[in-house]
Design an enzyme around this catalytic site. Sequence first.
Site, PDB file in Angstrom:
ATOM      1  N   LYS A   1       0.866  -1.179   0.000  1.00  0.00           N
ATOM      2  CA  LYS A   1       0.000   0.000   0.000  1.00  0.00           C
ATOM      3  C   LYS A   1       0.893   1.216   0.000  1.00  0.00           C
ATOM      4  O   LYS A   1       2.032   1.155   0.467  1.00  0.00           O
ATOM      5  CB  LYS A   1      -0.884   0.003   1.255  1.00  0.00           C
ATOM      6  CG  LYS A   1      -2.119   0.848   1.123  1.00  0.00           C
ATOM      7  CD  LYS A   1      -3.100   0.214   0.155  1.00  0.00           C
ATOM      8  CE  LYS A   1      -4.534   0.369   0.533  1.00  0.00           C
ATOM      9  NZ  LYS A   1      -5.347  -0.720   0.014  1.00  0.00           N
TER      10      LYS A   1
ATOM     11  N   ASN B   1     -15.690   5.316  -5.131  1.00  0.00           N
ATOM     12  CA  ASN B   1     -15.770   4.264  -6.146  1.00  0.00           C
ATOM     13  C   ASN B   1     -16.467   3.008  -5.607  1.00  0.00           C
ATOM     14  O   ASN B   1     -17.349   2.445  -6.261  1.00  0.00           O
ATOM     15  CB  ASN B   1     -14.358   3.931  -6.654  1.00  0.00           C
ATOM     16  CG  ASN B   1     -14.361   2.734  -7.588  1.00  0.00           C
ATOM     17  OD1 ASN B   1     -14.186   1.609  -7.143  1.00  0.00           O
ATOM     18  ND2 ASN B   1     -14.599   2.967  -8.857  1.00  0.00           N
TER      19      ASN B   1
HETATM   20  N1  GLU Z   1      -7.042  -0.365  -3.097  1.00  0.00           N
HETATM   21  C1  GLU Z   1      -7.783  -1.545  -3.395  1.00  0.00           C
HETATM   22  C2  GLU Z   1      -7.803  -2.462  -2.201  1.00  0.00           C
HETATM   23  O1  GLU Z   1      -7.645  -2.033  -1.095  1.00  0.00           O
HETATM   24  C3  GLU Z   1      -7.350  -2.197  -4.700  1.00  0.00           C
HETATM   25  C4  GLU Z   1      -5.944  -2.687  -4.751  1.00  0.00           C
HETATM   26  C5  GLU Z   1      -5.535  -3.178  -6.138  1.00  0.00           C
HETATM   27  O2  GLU Z   1      -6.365  -3.217  -7.019  1.00  0.00           O
HETATM   28  O3  GLU Z   1      -4.352  -3.499  -6.287  1.00  0.00           O
HETATM   29  O4  GLU Z   1      -8.048  -3.637  -2.308  1.00  0.00           O
END
Ligand code: GLU
Length: 419
Positions: A107, A222
């Site tokens: 992240k 989203n």
């Molecule tokens: N930010 C999204 C999550 O927390 C998507 C992560 C991604 O698609 O790599 O799952």
Amino acid sequence: MTVYSGPVFDMAVNQFGVIANHLEIPMDERGRILMPKRAVTVSCPIHRDDGTVAVFEGYRVQHHLTLGPTKGGTRFAPSVDIGEVAALAIWMSWKCALVGLPYGGAKGGVNVDLSTISKRELEGLSRRYMQEMIPFVGPHTDVMAPDMGTNEQVMAWFMDTYSMYQGQTVTEIVTGKPVSSGGTLGRREATGRGVAYLAKRVLKELSINPGSATAVIQGFGNVGSYAALELQQYGLKIIAVSDHTGALHDPNGLDIPALMRHAGAHGSIAGFSNELTFDPEQILTLPCDVLVPAAMERVIDATVAENLKCRVLAEGANGPTTPEADLVLEKRQDEVFLIPDILCNSGGVVVSYFEWVQDLQQLFWEEEEVTRREYAILDRAFDHMLQRAKADKIPHRTAAMAIGVEKVRAAKNVRGLFP
Ligand code: GLU
């Protein structure tokens, strides 16, 4: 105490402790599985529109490198710090392992209040953040995606910045891109669709007819907006929605396509209707069939958990429920069916994986194929979670995380400790 210590990281540690105890993982093995492999902090200076220079702090945490590249979103929000990013990276690991993707979790984020910067400044910040990350990312090293405060446009700027430095277009460096620049059909809708699909599955298990069911959605970004739209298409009435500006409540059901158009044009649900405004503090405890927290971490504490009046808690956000609330939900298992975050919102990263695969192969799929494959993976992971919860007599979150942790652990142990 570690560099990551803070309320969100402590929550990820606490959850891991529950799983590690359940799996009887020896104490001296736990740190190797839990602690992030790499963490980077960068400073991102940008030119402001008034000619001054502002510096923003950016982070990226790569949790483990055992199964392949790391994968996860990039968050632009004022809450961002290294501890929050590390916790979110850890959750990505369990999520990817649960649904069987060949990734570790990652992240990233920038501590920024988006209401204080212009579109041009946002582009500068996005490009500078990616530029600072170039030594640490790559299509086979770490692949970014959107998260809170970022979107397809930001991903396009990330991809362009990385590509300009490489001297060629490298679409596979990020996922969640616009379809016009290497993105996949169905990614924009993927997370919300997955949340709604699993919620519908649970309604069926509980013999609740979607046509007479109601839903409440916290967060209208989203994830929340597409979850609402999809649930409405399944026949549910969306009786309340909130975002950072306030809440709307209509017992007859809100018009979600109209609300999405309004939020798209104005950036929030504010101003959609004066008659329907509601106290956002009360949204989580409204009586409904499906409750979707799709905003921040830690919004459901023990008190909220005691007062939930939903039949299905479909966690669209990452980490919306505290460990103290989990203890309450464990006692209320027969009243509230929990679809834990790492399963419930995994449709996003599943379709990100499809996007990465399509970019690597330069072979693109129809939307129907994307969605069909997404649902097949979600169904399989849901089955595994339920079987495990029943077999071990454990709550759904413990079961889902145990499956994820177990897979990471097995891969680490079979590879051995280097050198
Ligand atoms: N930010 C999204 C999550 O927390 C998507 C992560 C991604 O698609 O790599 O799952």
